[in-house]
Each structure stands twice: as C-alpha cells, then as structure tokens.
Design a protein around this motif. Sequence first.
Motif, PDB file in Angstrom:
ATOM      1  N   ALA A  55       0.396 -11.044  -7.088  1.00 47.27           N
ATOM      2  CA  ALA A  55       1.250 -10.738  -8.240  1.00 47.27           C
ATOM      3  C   ALA A  55       0.705  -9.584  -9.071  1.00 47.27           C
ATOM      4  O   ALA A  55       1.451  -8.682  -9.464  1.00 47.27           O
ATOM      5  N   ALA A  56      -0.597  -9.579  -9.364  1.00 41.44           N
ATOM      6  CA  ALA A  56      -1.154  -8.501 -10.195  1.00 41.44           C
ATOM      7  C   ALA A  56      -0.996  -7.156  -9.510  1.00 41.44           C
ATOM      8  O   ALA A  56      -0.632  -6.152 -10.140  1.00 41.44           O
ATOM      9  N   LEU A  57      -1.260  -7.119  -8.223  1.00 43.56           N
ATOM     10  CA  LEU A  57      -1.136  -5.879  -7.459  1.00 43.56           C
ATOM     11  C   LEU A  57       0.301  -5.373  -7.461  1.00 43.56           C
ATOM     12  O   LEU A  57       0.554  -4.165  -7.499  1.00 43.56           O
ATOM     13  N   GLU A  58       1.250  -6.289  -7.422  1.00 38.10           N
ATOM     14  CA  GLU A  58       2.657  -5.927  -7.287  1.00 38.10           C
ATOM     15  C   GLU A  58       3.368  -5.693  -8.620  1.00 38.10           C
ATOM     16  O   GLU A  58       4.479  -5.172  -8.625  1.00 38.10           O
ATOM     17  N   THR A  59       2.725  -6.042  -9.715  1.00 40.47           N
ATOM     18  CA  THR A  59       3.380  -5.896 -11.016  1.00 40.47           C
ATOM     19  C   THR A  59       2.598  -5.027 -11.994  1.00 40.47           C
ATOM     20  O   THR A  59       3.049  -4.829 -13.127  1.00 40.47           O
ATOM     21  N   THR A  60       1.451  -4.514 -11.586  1.00 42.42           N
ATOM     22  CA  THR A  60       0.639  -3.647 -12.429  1.00 42.42           C
ATOM     23  C   THR A  60       0.615  -2.247 -11.841  1.00 42.42           C
ATOM     24  O   THR A  60       0.133  -2.051 -10.717  1.00 42.42           O
ATOM     25  N   GLU A  61       1.141  -1.277 -12.566  1.00 49.11           N
ATOM     26  CA  GLU A  61       1.021   0.108 -12.127  1.00 49.11           C
ATOM     27  C   GLU A  61      -0.383   0.584 -12.537  1.00 49.11           C
ATOM     28  O   GLU A  61      -0.631   0.933 -13.683  1.00 49.11           O
ATOM     29  N   TYR A  62      -1.307   0.587 -11.566  1.00 50.86           N
ATOM     30  CA  TYR A  62      -2.700   0.861 -11.907  1.00 50.86           C
ATOM     31  C   TYR A  62      -2.919   2.310 -12.345  1.00 50.86           C
ATOM     32  O   TYR A  62      -3.833   2.592 -13.111  1.00 50.86           O
ATOM     33  N   PHE A  63      -2.132   3.246 -11.830  1.00 46.08           N
ATOM     34  CA  PHE A  63      -2.263   4.649 -12.217  1.00 46.08           C
ATOM     35  C   PHE A  63      -3.697   5.124 -11.987  1.00 46.08           C
ATOM     36  O   PHE A  63      -4.265   5.889 -12.762  1.00 46.08           O
ATOM     37  N   ALA A  64      -4.290   4.655 -10.914  1.00 43.92           N
ATOM     38  CA  ALA A  64      -5.677   4.927 -10.560  1.00 43.92           C
ATOM     39  C   ALA A  64      -5.817   4.618  -9.069  1.00 43.92           C
ATOM     40  O   ALA A  64      -4.888   4.080  -8.452  1.00 43.92           O
ATOM     41  N   PRO A  65      -6.956   4.950  -8.450  1.00 44.62           N
ATOM     42  CA  PRO A  65      -7.087   4.760  -7.002  1.00 44.62           C
ATOM     43  C   PRO A  65      -7.215   3.295  -6.589  1.00 44.62           C
ATOM     44  O   PRO A  65      -8.298   2.809  -6.230  1.00 44.62           O
ATOM     45  N   VAL A  66      -6.118   2.577  -6.655  1.00 41.28           N
ATOM     46  CA  VAL A  66      -6.052   1.179  -6.224  1.00 41.28           C
ATOM     47  C   VAL A  66      -4.915   1.065  -5.221  1.00 41.28           C
ATOM     48  O   VAL A  66      -3.757   1.313  -5.546  1.00 41.28           O
ATOM     49  N   LEU A  67      -5.248   0.689  -3.992  1.00 40.68           N
ATOM     50  CA  LEU A  67      -4.266   0.581  -2.913  1.00 40.68           C
ATOM     51  C   LEU A  67      -4.327  -0.823  -2.338  1.00 40.68           C
ATOM     52  O   LEU A  67      -5.409  -1.323  -2.005  1.00 40.68           O
ATOM     53  N   GLY A  68      -3.177  -1.475  -2.212  1.00 43.06           N
ATOM     54  CA  GLY A  68      -3.121  -2.831  -1.686  1.00 43.06           C
ATOM     55  C   GLY A  68      -2.372  -2.907  -0.374  1.00 43.06           C
ATOM     56  O   GLY A  68      -1.552  -2.044  -0.052  1.00 43.06           O
ATOM     57  N   VAL A  69      -2.648  -3.961   0.373  1.00 41.91           N
ATOM     58  CA  VAL A  69      -1.977  -4.226   1.643  1.00 41.91           C
ATOM     59  C   VAL A  69      -1.471  -5.662   1.617  1.00 41.91           C
ATOM     60  O   VAL A  69      -2.246  -6.603   1.399  1.00 41.91           O
ATOM     61  N   VAL A  70      -0.168  -5.818   1.822  1.00 47.06           N
ATOM     62  CA  VAL A  70       0.466  -7.138   1.855  1.00 47.06           C
ATOM     63  C   VAL A  70       1.154  -7.289   3.203  1.00 47.06           C
ATOM     64  O   VAL A  70       1.895  -6.401   3.638  1.00 47.06           O
ATOM     65  N   SER A  71       0.910  -8.395   3.875  1.00 41.99           N
ATOM     66  CA  SER A  71       1.504  -8.640   5.195  1.00 41.99           C
ATOM     67  C   SER A  71       2.711  -9.554   5.076  1.00 41.99           C
ATOM     68  O   SER A  71       2.705 -10.526   4.309  1.00 41.99           O
ATOM     69  N   LEU A  72       3.737  -9.216   5.860  1.00 40.18           N
ATOM     70  CA  LEU A  72       4.987  -9.976   5.863  1.00 40.18           C
ATOM     71  C   LEU A  72       5.340 -10.343   7.300  1.00 40.18           C
ATOM     72  O   LEU A  72       4.925  -9.660   8.239  1.00 40.18           O
ATOM     73  N   PRO A  73       6.127 -11.383   7.482  1.00 43.48           N
ATOM     74  CA  PRO A  73       6.475 -11.785   8.849  1.00 43.48           C
ATOM     75  C   PRO A  73       7.533 -10.884   9.463  1.00 43.48           C
ATOM     76  O   PRO A  73       8.252 -10.169   8.779  1.00 43.48           O
ATOM     77  N   GLY A  74       7.597 -10.952  10.802  1.00 43.75           N
ATOM     78  CA  GLY A  74       8.688 -10.309  11.507  1.00 43.75           C
ATOM     79  C   GLY A  74       8.292  -9.041  12.229  1.00 43.75           C
ATOM     80  O   GLY A  74       7.235  -8.441  11.997  1.00 43.75           O
ATOM     81  N   ASN A  75       9.177  -8.648  13.135  1.00 46.54           N
ATOM     82  CA  ASN A  75       9.090  -7.376  13.850  1.00 46.54           C
ATOM     83  C   ASN A  75      10.457  -6.718  13.788  1.00 46.54           C
ATOM     84  O   ASN A  75      11.470  -7.365  13.506  1.00 46.54           O
ATOM     85  N   GLY A  76      10.507  -5.429  14.049  1.00 42.60           N
ATOM     86  CA  GLY A  76      11.784  -4.741  14.130  1.00 42.60           C
ATOM     87  C   GLY A  76      12.617  -4.909  12.877  1.00 42.60           C
ATOM     88  O   GLY A  76      12.134  -4.821  11.747  1.00 42.60           O
ATOM     89  N   GLN A  77      13.917  -5.180  13.085  1.00 43.39           N
ATOM     90  CA  GLN A  77      14.846  -5.296  11.962  1.00 43.39           C
ATOM     91  C   GLN A  77      14.469  -6.442  11.033  1.00 43.39           C
ATOM     92  O   GLN A  77      14.614  -6.336   9.807  1.00 43.39           O
ATOM     93  N   GLU A  78      13.977  -7.532  11.597  1.00 38.26           N
ATOM     94  CA  GLU A  78      13.598  -8.677  10.759  1.00 38.26           C
ATOM     95  C   GLU A  78      12.511  -8.266   9.769  1.00 38.26           C
ATOM     96  O   GLU A  78      12.596  -8.576   8.576  1.00 38.26           O
ATOM     97  N   PHE A  79      11.497  -7.568  10.264  1.00 48.33           N
ATOM     98  CA  PHE A  79      10.441  -7.132   9.347  1.00 48.33           C
ATOM     99  C   PHE A  79      10.993  -6.165   8.305  1.00 48.33           C
ATOM    100  O   PHE A  79      10.688  -6.286   7.114  1.00 48.33           O
TER     101      PHE A  79
END
Length: 587
Positions: free
Chosen positions: A404-428
């Motif tokens: 949540a913090a990563l997705e709702t805070t505009e860090y405006f600094a060198p902070v990069l996150g990776v979030v994994s989601l299910p699916g391949n192709g169109q589903e993903f």
Amino acid sequence: MPDAAPVKTRPTAPEKTTLAEAPALDSAIADLGTGLRAWVHVTLAQRAKLLERLHATVSAVAEEWADTAATSKGLEPGHPLRGEEWLSGPYATLVAIDAYRGSLEKLAKGESPLAGIPTEPAPGDRRRAHVFPQNPIDNMLLSGYTGEIWFTPGTTDAAARRDAGLAQLHPTTPGGVGLVLGAGNVTSIPVLDVLYELLANNRVAILKVNPTQDVLVPVYERALAPLVEPGFLRIVRGGGDVGAYLTTHKGVDHVHITGAAPTFDAIVWGTGAPAARRKRENRPQLKKPITAELGGVSPIIVVPGVWSDADLRFHAEHVATMRLQNSGHNCIAGQVVLLSAEWPQRDAFLAALRTAYDAAPARPVWYPRSDEKLAAAASGYPSADWCGDGTRALIEIEPGEDPAALETTEYFAPVLGVVSLPGNGQEFLDNAVAHANDHLVGTLGANVLIDPVTETALGAGFERAIAELRYGSIAINTWTAFVFLTPTLAWGGFPGATLQHVESGIGIVHNALLLDHVERSIARGPFRPLPRSLSALTGKGRMSVLPKPPWFVTSRTGASVSEGFTRFRMDGDWARLVGTLVQAFRA
C-alpha cells in the motif's frame, strides 16, 4: 481582424498584507492588465511572428540554460547525464514554440490545426489523431516513435477539427490574468505552462518561479524577453507566502499549478481543521478557477512474452531510466513495476533490472526533502535493496507484504517497487490494468512494455486494455516522458478529477495543436533498438535507427547527442547534425 472586444479588468488595488514584496507584485499585475489590453490586438499572424522571435531568444540562452540547470542539480561539467538538462529544458521549449507557431500560421490562413493530420477510430466510440511525427525531421531524430491524441468518446472528426484552436479561434476575446505557480524539478515546465496560458486561453501570465529554480530567473528573463517587454508576462520569485498572496489577488483571474496534491489542497481548501470542514462541505476558500498537474505513482506494466537476453537487458535499462532520470524527481517517474508471477523469464528480468539499477551513473539526490522520502521507504520496507551509491531503493514486494505505501506514496526520489500479479497473456494484462487503475494513486502516466509477437497475438484485446487504462498519458514501449517532450501531444491527468478528488490534476497543458475534447495521449516506440529493430523488416515490430535513445541513463553518448539534437532545433545546421547522429550510433 474584427475590432477587439473591450477588455474588462478588475481593479488591482494593493491587498491588505504586510508582505514586503506586495508592492512589486501589485505593480507586476497592473502591468499585465495593460499587457492584456495589448494582447487582444495582436493578430494571429503577428503572434506567429512573436513566437519566431521567442525561438531566437531561447536559442540565444540555451547553452547557459542547460549548464545552469545541470550545475544546480549537482551535475558538474563532464557528467554523463548533463544531457538531461538540454532535453528537458531548451529542447522541450524550442519544439513547443515551433509547434505552436505552426498552429497559429494555419489558423491565420483559416485552416484547422488538424488540417492534414489523419484520424481513425479508436476503441470505445473514440477517434484518434496521429499527431506525431509531423515532418521528416521528427521521423529522423525519433525514428520508430509515434504519438496519438485520443478524443473523448462520442467526439466526431468534424467537432475535433472545428474546435481545434481553442482561444485562438476568438483571439480578440481576453482570457484575463493567469498565475502560474512553476514546478521546481524540470526547467521547461514553467515556460511551457506560460505558453499554454497565453495561447490556449488568451491569458497573460505572472510566473512565480519555484525557489529551487531561482538561479534560472535571469535566463528565463532573457529567453522570454519577447513576452516580458510588451507586458504579456511577468516573472517573480518567492516562497509560499508570495504564492498565497498571488492566488488571492483581485487582479488574478485563474491559477495554474504544477506540484503536489497537498499543495493544491492547501490553495483550494486551506490548512488544518477548517480546511477539512470546507472540503467536506465543498466550500473552497479559493474563489477563482484552478488547473493543475500533480503527478502520481506511475506503473510500468511488463507483459510476459519470449524475450532474448538482449531484450531483457535493454528494457531493464529502460525501466531504470524511468525511475532514475533527474534522480527520480519527476512526476512521471515510473515507480511500480507490475510483473507476471507466472512469467518464466521473471527472475531473469529482475536480475537484469537489479544490474541496470545498480550500474547507472551516480548522481546527487537533490530535490528538497528527498531524504525524508528515502527514509520513509527504508522504514516501510526494511528488506529493500539499496543500489548504486546507496540512495536507490529497489523494493520487491514479497508474498504477504503490504504494497500500500509503495502504491499510494509518490516518493519523488529513487524508489522503485516490483509487484507480482497472476496470469499470462491477456489475463495478466487485464489484471495489471485493473490493479493500476484501482490501487495506484494518480492518473498522470502509465507505461507498457510488450514484445511485438505478444502484441500481435493479443490483437484487439491489447487495444481494449489500453483504452481501459485511466491515465492521461500512456507510453507503449517507450516512457511517458516522450509524451511530455512531444508538444503536439497533451499532458495532464485523466479527465474527471474534481477539486475534492483531484487525482493527478485538472486540465491539460502542452497540446500545441490547441485541440479540444482531449481524453489522453498515446506514445508508441520500438521494442528493439538498432540493429535488432531490423526484425521489423520481416513484419515483427517497429523499425528504429536509434541504437539507444539519448535519454537512457545508460547511453554512453547521451549528453552530446541531447545537446546536438537541441542545437539542431536551434539553427537547423545539417552539417553539425551529421556529427550528432554519428554520436547517436555510438550510444
């Protein structure tokens, strides 16, 4: 031209204040009232000539502009990333001036700025206009890149062409005096916002420069002298107290801000408990219209496919650039990478991303309060990898960890996150679009990376997914910074924001074709650079003659190429451009 309509200006008597700068500010606004009366008598052809003069004055200070900006950000002479300040400063300004001039010249001849620009259907009862490239120079310098404006659903071709021109369709109708509260991170933003006030709205402007750019005020004054001298523009310095005084000044008719949502809320609603009550009751303290560009958390959707090792490395550098350009102090910096948990090459891509993120040239994290943002990331995500010189956070959200913090805070600094989601192709892709829309704060820009084979296989499903992304700018196999730098595209949050729910802002800027009914801008780039882009000759992907875009933080010749591209926009010297293109091939 018909006689100008009478200009109604409100009295600009001094405000009741103890602000030391108040008399000078009152005088500046009074000057603009006089300038507004003159502006409405300037014909379209004369306005085009004025922009020609502006091109010359910007060109005259371009080198000082880029050097001053780079040095102010801690990029000393010889630093490999100084080219960023050429592209994001004088280059962006020059191409915008030229594009606006082209629109004015068409309007002066009785033509629509959309004349000669092809349109076609887009998903969801929309039309789109192919607004980039506009000429062979665009094709050459930015080979393989295209741009589209998508109009709001139901807009017809006839309406789009008829209404193109905005306030320049009625040039003798005054738009009043606009206040531009300038951005502090990218040096062309205040200038481009002033141009939009003047040309899209027939508003003369008072520009309050952000204190981070005070060092550039003498450069701005000389660059914009053709607007300052006749009273169409005044440039002032100052902090929040000066901004507050100007926003409530009786002589200011409209406010435009590039900044952050908390600043916007403070202007519109005030601060503290009374502000919360006013917002809840929809009683803004600001009694005049306001537009804004406010940033957000930008996704980078990586659609799974079969990628070569070179593809993995190239797009890892691409993602690193989206986060690290200008040290991450960008409203459009990519912040959350959305990956398929089922992609067989997921781990290989993450390994390439760590390598690229770590190896990018060291640079200062210079924007005020960035240390607080980095500390917040470290506190919220103690498992983060700290790369490079220890100022770059790479956060991979583990199962069970809260993003949540990563997705709702505009860090405006060198902070990069990776979030994994299910699916391949169109589903993903559908999952990623829904996740970006529903979980990431803001609606300014989204990035999508997809190989040509997968894009072809998804077909109409891919375009449908793009249409469902609720972002004002979408970049496919490029970065949304390309939209920002392309003046014939529009820049701003997705339509529908309100004072109470401002998202990434209200209204648009840039938009040099002066189009109405704009919903979003779409940029498309090549998935592979030269020589691997030659696969496009067999029908796979887009052809590009660029081995690596000069804005990549990993480009070995980015500084010289960015300067060379700008100098070509300044003087059209083809002989010198040849040398620049040679440097581009060595990137």
